[in-house]
Design a protein around this motif. Structure first.
Motif, PDB file in Angstrom:
ATOM      1  N   CYS A 241       2.443   1.895  -3.890  1.00  0.00           N
ATOM      2  CA  CYS A 241       1.437   2.054  -4.161  1.00  0.00           C
ATOM      3  C   CYS A 241       1.509   3.704  -4.293  1.00  0.00           C
ATOM      4  O   CYS A 241       1.144   4.046  -5.207  1.00  0.00           O
TER       5      CYS A 241
ATOM      6  N   HIS B 209       0.980  -1.268  -0.207  1.00  0.00           N
ATOM      7  CA  HIS B 209      -0.438  -0.443  -0.225  1.00  0.00           C
ATOM      8  C   HIS B 209       0.939   1.040   0.230  1.00  0.00           C
ATOM      9  O   HIS B 209       0.421   2.279  -0.674  1.00  0.00           O
TER      10      HIS B 209
ATOM     11  N   TRP C 136      -4.300  -3.919  -2.935  1.00  0.00           N
ATOM     12  CA  TRP C 136      -3.982  -2.427  -3.523  1.00  0.00           C
ATOM     13  C   TRP C 136      -3.595  -2.279  -4.854  1.00  0.00           C
ATOM     14  O   TRP C 136      -2.680  -3.279  -5.349  1.00  0.00           O
TER      15      TRP C 136
ATOM     16  N   PRO D 149      -8.377   0.494  -3.197  1.00  0.00           N
ATOM     17  CA  PRO D 149      -8.337  -1.224  -2.861  1.00  0.00           C
ATOM     18  C   PRO D 149      -9.295  -2.051  -3.547  1.00  0.00           C
ATOM     19  O   PRO D 149      -9.998  -1.440  -4.138  1.00  0.00           O
TER      20      PRO D 149
ATOM     21  N   VAL E  32      -9.876  -4.667   2.626  1.00  0.00           N
ATOM     22  CA  VAL E  32      -9.196  -4.736   1.825  1.00  0.00           C
ATOM     23  C   VAL E  32      -8.181  -6.169   1.573  1.00  0.00           C
ATOM     24  O   VAL E  32      -7.622  -6.170   2.858  1.00  0.00           O
TER      25      VAL E  32
END
Length: 534
Positions: free
Chosen positions: A67, A64, A127, A87, A124
């Motif tokens: 990203c 995450h 991602w 997500p 989640v």
């Protein structure tokens, strides 16, 4: 390399058609660090759950953060391509229908910009970086493979790099980058050394030791450059696969995002990746042209000093490609594996070539305006052994730099007084001396009408202890007048009147090789190379 998670469910979800209204066929691209899914006008890029010696994406939280970093660093050079981080969410069965859910009803895309605080953590699954799709056949590596690079790509690429470096921010601890280079040398050796069936351990160790020795020799220079603000937060991965032509303009994308230290580097080390990639693809004239146009545009003597580190930088970049390709061999199909193995070998060979350049030399190209000095100099510069060819110093460019104007802006008569010309020639000799001291071969391209100007340049070679050769170009007066009259977008301000005035000069005893240039440039280059032993 370790795989740290099973992402097949996510990949299967993103490989489905129908995530967007256009319902276009999905194209998947796999790399050592990501799986990329192309949906119509949209792109979703998922970081692989892997742990390499140079990249840790082993947990969802790390992926995450990486990203988010990818969006931030790439919006500097490609603001229109990077849309946000989304997500990928697991939905419970029995909920309201969602047109973007998977056919299993379990996974769905979130929205651009949703962060960890916007969704329940247990929802989640992964991602993804969301990008605007571009024509993947317009990346420069594919254009190069098809022989379809634009005719003026050299100028465009140099301008792109200069813009990127002007926008690159300073880093908190620039001197740390010097130590990092030694780490990269060892890491490259470790990665390639894991494939002794491709490259022998003896060769890997010899390259490692030669690189560490070069690093030790240049350490003081690298520290000085770091302290002088030449270390910035750069793109870090500037090769042709990460440049796309959009509206005829090269756009940098896919900057290093997973490790700030890898992208917090000397500007010349950033440039070296592009130069190495061009050279490896046998685009040598483009590589040399970008190299020289970068130096001209920045008009910075310190860049010339820094060229002493270029053999190390270029070799390291080739080593990086060898290491990355070796690390990702498991992701190649049986069809593409032999080519990947060959790439590892060829990059190691290139790294060996770069780290041990031949001694430098000084070449002068003289003659009246219109004799083809710059055309010949550009051709020769890419043919000189060592690095990506010679430093090309044209008096027309240096004169414009001194005046502080653009390359093609016409200068007034006072910029061509004897005093100003003496200043230009002094600058040419000073830059040539710096480049020779840095181990770079040099081509000086100027009229050199007076014997004392020619003798002063020859003295630069003697002082540097390098070989010198001069070539004096000649052509009929009518040919020269025709050539300068036909020029468009050229750095030279010479016209037919200038040529006629030059024709009346007393050149004294010209001892340089004389070469008639009334024929075509290819014939002239062939004869010049023979005269110079190239």
């Amino acid at each position: 390399m370790n795989e740290t998670g099973d992402q097949e469910e996510v990949f299967a979800f993103l490989a489905q058609e129908g995530l967007h209204e256009d319902d276009a066929p999905v194209k998947r691209i796999d790399t050592h660090g990501a799986a990329v899914f192309l949906h119509g006008r949209h792109v979703y890029k998922v970081k692989r759950a892997v742990l390499y010696s140079f990249m840790d994406m082993s947990t969802l939280d790390k992926r995450h953060r990486i990203c988010e970093a990818e969006i931030a660093v790439n919006r500097v050079n490609a603001p229109d391509l990077y849309l946000g981080v989304v997500p990928i969410i697991r939905r419970a069965f029995g909920g309201a229908a969602d047109e973007r859910q998977s056919m299993k009803g379990r996974l769905a895309l979130g929205k651009d910009g949703q962060g960890a605080a916007d969704v329940a953590p247990d929802e989640v699954v992964e991602w993804a970086v969301h990008m605007r799709r571009f024509d993947e056949d317009a990346t420069l590596d594919r254009l190069a493979e098809r022989g379809a690079l634009p005719a003026d790509i050299t100028r465009r690429l140099a301008e792109m790099v200069v813009r990127a470096h002007a926008a690159a921010p300073l880093v908190e601890d620039p001197v740390a980058s010097v130590g990092e280079l030694a780490r990269y040398i060892r890491r490259n050796a470790e990665g390639v050394g894991a494939c002794p069936d491709i490259v022998s351990i003896d060769r890997v160790l010899a390259l490692k030791e030669a690189s560490l020795s070069a690093h030790a020799r240049q350490r003081d220079l690298l520290i000085a450059r770091a302290q002088q603000r030449f270390v910035r937060r750069c793109h870090g991965d500037m090769h042709l696969r990460n440049i796309v032509l959009i509206d005829s303009k090269p756009v940098l994308f896919d900057a290093i995002e997973f490790d700030e230290s890898i992208a917090s580097i000397d500007l010349l080390y950033d440039l070296a990746f592009l130069l190495m990639d061009l050279w490896a693809r046998d685009l040598r004239a483009v590589a040399n042209g970008v190299f020289n146009r970068y130096l001209w545009a920045r008009n910075c003597d310190e860049d010339i000093d820094g060229l002493a580190a270029m053999p190390l930088f270029l070799s390291l970049r080739a080593g990086v490609r060898a290491m990355v390709t070796a690390s990702g061999l498991k992701h190649f199909t049986a069809e593409h594996l032999p080519r990947a193995r060959d790439e590892v070998r060829s990059y190691v060979e290139l790294a060996e070539e770069f780290i041990a350049p031949p001694p430098p030399r000084l070449i002068a190209i003289g003659g009246l305006s219109g004799t083809g000095k710059s055309t010949l100099s550009r051709t020769l510069a890419a043919s000189i052994p060592g690095g990506v060819g010679a430093v090309h110093l044209p008096s027309d460019i240096i004169r414009k730099n001194i005046a502080g104007v653009a390359e093609t802006q016409r200068l007034p008569p006072e910029s061509y007084t004897p005093e100003m010309s003496a200043r230009v020639y002094a600058k040419l000799r000073a830059l040539a001396g710096l480049a020779l001291q840095a181990g770079q071969s040099v081509i000086v391209d100027s009229v050199h009408a007076r014997a004392d100007e020619r003798e002063a340049l020859e003295a630069v070679a003697r002082e540097a202890g390098v070989p010198f050769a001069g070539v004096w170009l000649e052509a009929p007066l009518e040919t020269l007048e025709s050539r300068v009259t036909a020029r468009v977008g050229d750095a030279s301000d010479a016209d037919a009147r200038v040529v006629r005035r030059q024709a009346d000069y007393d050149y004294g005893d010209v001892t340089w090789h004389r070469l008639e240039t009334a024929g075509g440039p290819d014939d002239v280059a062939r004869v010049a190379k023979r005269l110079l032993g190239l």
